[in-house]
Scaffold this motif. Structure first.
Motif, PDB file in Angstrom:
ATOM      1  N   ALA A 115     -74.218  33.438  48.220  1.00  0.00           N
ATOM      2  CA  ALA A 115     -74.962  34.143  49.265  1.00  0.00           C
ATOM      3  C   ALA A 115     -76.354  33.539  49.430  1.00  0.00           C
ATOM      4  O   ALA A 115     -76.837  33.345  50.553  1.00  0.00           O
ATOM      5  CB  ALA A 115     -75.051  35.631  48.919  1.00  0.00           C
ATOM      6  N   GLY A 116     -77.019  33.260  48.310  1.00  0.00           N
ATOM      7  CA  GLY A 116     -78.344  32.659  48.386  1.00  0.00           C
ATOM      8  C   GLY A 116     -78.301  31.284  49.021  1.00  0.00           C
ATOM      9  O   GLY A 116     -79.151  30.927  49.833  1.00  0.00           O
ATOM     10  N   ILE A 117     -77.304  30.492  48.642  1.00  0.00           N
ATOM     11  CA  ILE A 117     -77.182  29.152  49.231  1.00  0.00           C
ATOM     12  C   ILE A 117     -76.970  29.253  50.732  1.00  0.00           C
ATOM     13  O   ILE A 117     -77.570  28.510  51.514  1.00  0.00           O
ATOM     14  CB  ILE A 117     -76.007  28.387  48.585  1.00  0.00           C
ATOM     15  N   ARG A 118     -76.095  30.184  51.132  1.00  0.00           N
ATOM     16  CA  ARG A 118     -75.774  30.308  52.553  1.00  0.00           C
ATOM     17  C   ARG A 118     -77.032  30.618  53.364  1.00  0.00           C
ATOM     18  O   ARG A 118     -77.287  30.008  54.410  1.00  0.00           O
ATOM     19  CB  ARG A 118     -74.727  31.395  52.755  1.00  0.00           C
ATOM     20  N   GLY A 119     -77.849  31.578  52.886  1.00  0.00           N
ATOM     21  CA  GLY A 119     -79.050  31.950  53.617  1.00  0.00           C
ATOM     22  C   GLY A 119     -80.062  30.824  53.687  1.00  0.00           C
ATOM     23  O   GLY A 119     -80.611  30.512  54.761  1.00  0.00           O
ATOM     24  N   HIS A 120     -80.316  30.186  52.569  1.00  0.00           N
ATOM     25  CA  HIS A 120     -81.292  29.101  52.553  1.00  0.00           C
ATOM     26  C   HIS A 120     -80.796  27.906  53.351  1.00  0.00           C
ATOM     27  O   HIS A 120     -81.588  27.227  54.025  1.00  0.00           O
ATOM     28  CB  HIS A 120     -81.594  28.697  51.103  1.00  0.00           C
ATOM     29  N   ALA A 121     -79.509  27.619  53.279  1.00  0.00           N
ATOM     30  CA  ALA A 121     -78.962  26.498  54.040  1.00  0.00           C
ATOM     31  C   ALA A 121     -79.086  26.749  55.537  1.00  0.00           C
ATOM     32  O   ALA A 121     -79.396  25.833  56.310  1.00  0.00           O
ATOM     33  CB  ALA A 121     -77.504  26.264  53.652  1.00  0.00           C
ATOM     34  N   ARG A 122     -78.852  27.998  55.966  1.00  0.00           N
ATOM     35  CA  ARG A 122     -78.972  28.329  57.390  1.00  0.00           C
ATOM     36  C   ARG A 122     -80.408  28.125  57.871  1.00  0.00           C
ATOM     37  O   ARG A 122     -80.651  27.558  58.942  1.00  0.00           O
ATOM     38  CB  ARG A 122     -78.516  29.760  57.632  1.00  0.00           C
ATOM     39  N   GLN A 123     -81.387  28.593  57.077  1.00  0.00           N
ATOM     40  CA  GLN A 123     -82.786  28.434  57.457  1.00  0.00           C
ATOM     41  C   GLN A 123     -83.190  26.953  57.451  1.00  0.00           C
ATOM     42  O   GLN A 123     -83.908  26.501  58.353  1.00  0.00           O
ATOM     43  CB  GLN A 123     -83.679  29.225  56.492  1.00  0.00           C
ATOM     44  N   ALA A 124     -82.741  26.214  56.441  1.00  0.00           N
ATOM     45  CA  ALA A 124     -83.071  24.792  56.391  1.00  0.00           C
ATOM     46  C   ALA A 124     -82.460  24.050  57.567  1.00  0.00           C
ATOM     47  O   ALA A 124     -83.091  23.150  58.134  1.00  0.00           O
ATOM     48  CB  ALA A 124     -82.586  24.200  55.069  1.00  0.00           C
ATOM     49  N   GLN A 125     -81.248  24.419  57.955  1.00  0.00           N
ATOM     50  CA  GLN A 125     -80.598  23.797  59.107  1.00  0.00           C
ATOM     51  C   GLN A 125     -81.380  24.072  60.381  1.00  0.00           C
ATOM     52  O   GLN A 125     -81.498  23.204  61.257  1.00  0.00           O
ATOM     53  CB  GLN A 125     -79.172  24.322  59.238  1.00  0.00           C
ATOM     54  N   ARG A 126     -81.970  25.252  60.495  1.00  0.00           N
ATOM     55  CA  ARG A 126     -82.752  25.605  61.678  1.00  0.00           C
ATOM     56  C   ARG A 126     -84.091  24.865  61.702  1.00  0.00           C
ATOM     57  O   ARG A 126     -84.558  24.449  62.761  1.00  0.00           O
ATOM     58  CB  ARG A 126     -82.996  27.113  61.699  1.00  0.00           C
ATOM     59  N   LEU A 127     -84.712  24.698  60.532  1.00  0.00           N
ATOM     60  CA  LEU A 127     -86.050  24.127  60.472  1.00  0.00           C
ATOM     61  C   LEU A 127     -86.039  22.607  60.434  1.00  0.00           C
ATOM     62  O   LEU A 127     -86.878  21.957  61.063  1.00  0.00           O
ATOM     63  CB  LEU A 127     -86.782  24.671  59.237  1.00  0.00           C
ATOM     64  N   ILE A 128     -85.143  22.016  59.664  1.00  0.00           N
ATOM     65  CA  ILE A 128     -85.086  20.546  59.566  1.00  0.00           C
ATOM     66  C   ILE A 128     -83.637  20.086  59.774  1.00  0.00           C
ATOM     67  O   ILE A 128     -82.971  19.645  58.839  1.00  0.00           O
ATOM     68  CB  ILE A 128     -85.633  20.057  58.202  1.00  0.00           C
ATOM     69  N   PRO A 129     -83.140  20.214  60.996  1.00  0.00           N
ATOM     70  CA  PRO A 129     -81.718  19.927  61.245  1.00  0.00           C
ATOM     71  C   PRO A 129     -81.328  18.473  61.007  1.00  0.00           C
ATOM     72  O   PRO A 129     -80.163  18.186  60.740  1.00  0.00           O
ATOM     73  CB  PRO A 129     -81.539  20.313  62.721  1.00  0.00           C
ATOM     74  N   ASP A 130     -82.276  17.554  61.106  1.00  0.00           N
ATOM     75  CA  ASP A 130     -81.940  16.137  60.975  1.00  0.00           C
ATOM     76  C   ASP A 130     -82.047  15.631  59.542  1.00  0.00           C
ATOM     77  O   ASP A 130     -81.793  14.448  59.288  1.00  0.00           O
ATOM     78  CB  ASP A 130     -82.851  15.291  61.872  1.00  0.00           C
ATOM     79  N   ASN A 131     -82.421  16.484  58.626  1.00  0.00           N
ATOM     80  CA  ASN A 131     -82.576  16.045  57.237  1.00  0.00           C
ATOM     81  C   ASN A 131     -81.211  15.909  56.576  1.00  0.00           C
ATOM     82  O   ASN A 131     -80.420  16.846  56.577  1.00  0.00           O
ATOM     83  CB  ASN A 131     -83.434  17.058  56.471  1.00  0.00           C
ATOM     84  N   PRO A 132     -80.881  14.743  55.986  1.00  0.00           N
ATOM     85  CA  PRO A 132     -79.551  14.568  55.374  1.00  0.00           C
ATOM     86  C   PRO A 132     -79.281  15.532  54.225  1.00  0.00           C
ATOM     87  O   PRO A 132     -78.141  15.920  53.991  1.00  0.00           O
ATOM     88  CB  PRO A 132     -79.588  13.114  54.878  1.00  0.00           C
ATOM     89  N   ALA A 133     -80.349  15.923  53.510  1.00  0.00           N
ATOM     90  CA  ALA A 133     -80.151  16.816  52.376  1.00  0.00           C
ATOM     91  C   ALA A 133     -79.621  18.179  52.804  1.00  0.00           C
ATOM     92  O   ALA A 133     -78.959  18.868  52.025  1.00  0.00           O
ATOM     93  CB  ALA A 133     -81.456  16.989  51.602  1.00  0.00           C
ATOM     94  N   VAL A 134     -79.904  18.572  54.044  1.00  0.00           N
ATOM     95  CA  VAL A 134     -79.401  19.854  54.535  1.00  0.00           C
ATOM     96  C   VAL A 134     -77.873  19.821  54.620  1.00  0.00           C
ATOM     97  O   VAL A 134     -77.195  20.795  54.307  1.00  0.00           O
ATOM     98  CB  VAL A 134     -80.027  20.186  55.901  1.00  0.00           C
ATOM     99  N   ARG A 135     -77.333  18.694  55.056  1.00  0.00           N
ATOM    100  CA  ARG A 135     -75.869  18.575  55.117  1.00  0.00           C
ATOM    101  C   ARG A 135     -75.258  18.661  53.725  1.00  0.00           C
ATOM    102  O   ARG A 135     -74.190  19.246  53.530  1.00  0.00           O
ATOM    103  CB  ARG A 135     -75.495  17.258  55.771  1.00  0.00           C
ATOM    104  N   VAL A 136     -75.955  18.063  52.763  1.00  0.00           N
ATOM    105  CA  VAL A 136     -75.465  18.145  51.381  1.00  0.00           C
ATOM    106  C   VAL A 136     -75.425  19.600  50.929  1.00  0.00           C
ATOM    107  O   VAL A 136     -74.443  20.066  50.337  1.00  0.00           O
ATOM    108  CB  VAL A 136     -76.362  17.315  50.450  1.00  0.00           C
ATOM    109  N   LEU A 137     -76.496  20.334  51.212  1.00  0.00           N
ATOM    110  CA  LEU A 137     -76.551  21.742  50.814  1.00  0.00           C
ATOM    111  C   LEU A 137     -75.476  22.548  51.534  1.00  0.00           C
ATOM    112  O   LEU A 137     -74.843  23.430  50.940  1.00  0.00           O
ATOM    113  CB  LEU A 137     -77.936  22.308  51.114  1.00  0.00           C
ATOM    114  N   THR A 138     -75.258  22.260  52.807  1.00  0.00           N
ATOM    115  CA  THR A 138     -74.216  22.959  53.550  1.00  0.00           C
ATOM    116  C   THR A 138     -72.840  22.679  52.964  1.00  0.00           C
ATOM    117  O   THR A 138     -72.000  23.582  52.840  1.00  0.00           O
ATOM    118  CB  THR A 138     -74.254  22.538  55.026  1.00  0.00           C
ATOM    119  N   ALA A 139     -72.605  21.433  52.574  1.00  0.00           N
ATOM    120  CA  ALA A 139     -71.322  21.085  51.965  1.00  0.00           C
ATOM    121  C   ALA A 139     -71.141  21.797  50.631  1.00  0.00           C
ATOM    122  O   ALA A 139     -70.052  22.294  50.316  1.00  0.00           O
ATOM    123  CB  ALA A 139     -71.231  19.572  51.777  1.00  0.00           C
TER     124      ALA A 139
END
Length: 455
Positions: A101-125
């Motif tokens: 649950a924590g990962i999901r929330g933080h990943a969603r916010q990171a995707q909104r704030l820095i969508p082009d960052n490759p690390a966000v895709r890693v976190l989403t995966a």
């Protein structure tokens, strides 16, 4: 240092100019239309300097005002990136803690704030993997393949996922991509070894051991042990294809690397016997017995000469006791041969010595059988059997990771890892291996090639 020199030079020039003006006073007349403006030369220079200073200030004010929107946008972008990195960091912490649950929330916010960052895709995966949504994780990894910065990480994720699904053909394709990208990476070498062993590509796995040795990923004893196990599996494959000469060649290599590895000694001696090399078969078993006594090695040794009588087998198997006079297994194995020959006094003598060395459950069970066969009372027999229940367990194939006890050796433990079984004494309370199919072929000879104890 350069700024200090520049400041000193500028101060010297200004002071020199002021001194020159002081030494050469004069007046300047400026005629503007009908008006004549007169002033001292020093005041003119001072006025020009003041006007230049005011003009510079005005230009800077204009530039500050005209660039304010861009600076504001940059400030907002930096603020968003900072918040995005904070969300990304918190997401990684949640991933380490196993909090979907924590990962999901933080990943969603990171995707909104820095969508082009490759690390966000890693976190989403990673979020998708923890939630069991492997299809979404695979989709993220496939998108990461297009970015050179995350290509190798994406290959690793896809490779791990295909191995987890046991889609080994697909995994081999990803492994080829990983090896072309970074063949010397330790995780690539380790994954290659795991995949090659899971797909019975034993020779390729031996090649990976060379890379592991070069990278110092394993200690020398572990490397030798794994080479021995892989050579043994090559021998097993050769036996299944009825290529006995290849089998004995690989078996000899396994026995040389790990003399006490009973499965290799059993297969190699059996192949040597089938090739008519009875003397070599005996020496292989004696060498294995001398390194690490095993009950199946003793049974194979007793069965080397099928035409012998039980008494003759007992006499020949005395060699095993001579090789290991203080090992409990030598006394137990010879006691079993004495029981087969109905030499109850010799069996009792050997079992009494075994009781002094290491009174395991098997010792008491055999003693109860001797008592029964010699006509002792039922109470005496039950006493021995009762002591067997509380006695320390006998050695068995124990998985060193889980503690599970298996009935026979196999190249993979219950967890699926390679070479985790050891012949040792299990704890009093042991975990039983799950009755699932082993991940690979176990050490099982054909029915006609099995070694049976004499009746």
């Amino acid at each position: 240092m350069v700024r200090l020199v520049f400041f000193l030079v500028a101060a010297l020039v200004i002071a020199s100019g002021a001194a020159w003006l002081a030494d050469h006073p004069g007046r300047v007349a400026i005629e503007v239309g009908d008006r004549l403006i007169e002033m001292r030369l020093g005041m003119l220079v001072l006025g020009i300097g003041a006007a230049a200073l005011i003009l510079a200030i005005l230009i800077e004010i204009y530039r500050w005002i005209s660039h304010a929107p861009r600076r504001y946008r940059g400030w907002r972008r930096r603020t968003r990136e900072l918040k995005g990195w904070q969300e990304l960091s918190m997401g990684l912490v949640a991933a380490a803690a196993g909090d979907p649950a924590g990962i999901r929330g933080h990943a969603r916010q990171a995707q909104r704030l820095i969508p082009d960052n490759p690390a966000v895709r890693v976190l989403t995966a990673q979020t998708a993997l923890l939630e069991g949504r492997e299809d979404l994780a695979e989709a993220q990894y496939r998108e990461m393949l297009d970015d050179p910065a995350t290509e190798l990480l994406a290959i690793r994720g896809l490779l791990t996922g295909s191995m987890r699904r046991q889609a080994y053909d697909e995994a081999l394709g990803y492994l080829g991509m990983a090896r072309r990208k970074h063949a010397a990476a330790p995780w690539v070498v380790q994954t290659s070894f795991d995949l090659f062993t899971r797909t019975n590509r034993w020779r390729d796995a031996i090649t990976m051991l060379e890379d592991m040795q070069r990278l110092r990923m394993l200690e020398p004893p572990v490397l030798n042990r794994r080479r021995a196990v892989l050579s043994h599996m090559l021998a097993v494959d050769a036996v299944e294809r009825d290529r006995l000469r290849e089998a004995i060649r690989e078996g000899r290599r396994a026995c040389d690397l790990e003399p006490g590895f009973a499965p290799a000694a059993l297969v190699t001696s059996d192949v040597a016997r089938r090739l008519g090399k009875t003397s070599e078969a005996r020496k292989i078993l004696e060498r294995a017995w001398g390194a690490s006594p095993h009950p199946l090695v003793a049974k194979a040794y007793a069965a080397l000469v099928p035409t012998e009588t039980p008494a003759e087998k007992l006499s020949r198997c005395q060699r095993l006791l001579d090789l290991q006079p203080n090992h409990v297994e030598a006394h137990l194995s010879l006691a079993e041969q004495a029981m087969n020959a109905h030499d109850w006094d010799r069996a009792r003598e050997l079992l009494e010595r075994a009781l002094q060395l290491e009174p395991t459950s098997r010792v008491f069970r055999l003693m109860a059988e001797v008592e029964r066969s010699t006509g002792m009372s039922g109470e005496r027999i039950q006493e021995w059997l009762g002591r067997a229940v509380d006695a320390p367990p006998d050695p068995a194939w124990v998985d060193e990771e889980t503690g599970a006890v298996l009935a026979q050796w196999q190249p993979f433990g219950p967890s699926g890892r390679f070479d985790t079984l050891r012949w040792t004494t299990p704890p009093k309370v042991t975990a039983l291996a799950a009755p699932a199919e082993p991940p690979h072929t176990m050490l099982v000879l054909s029915e006609s090639d099995r070694v049976h104890s004499p009746a």
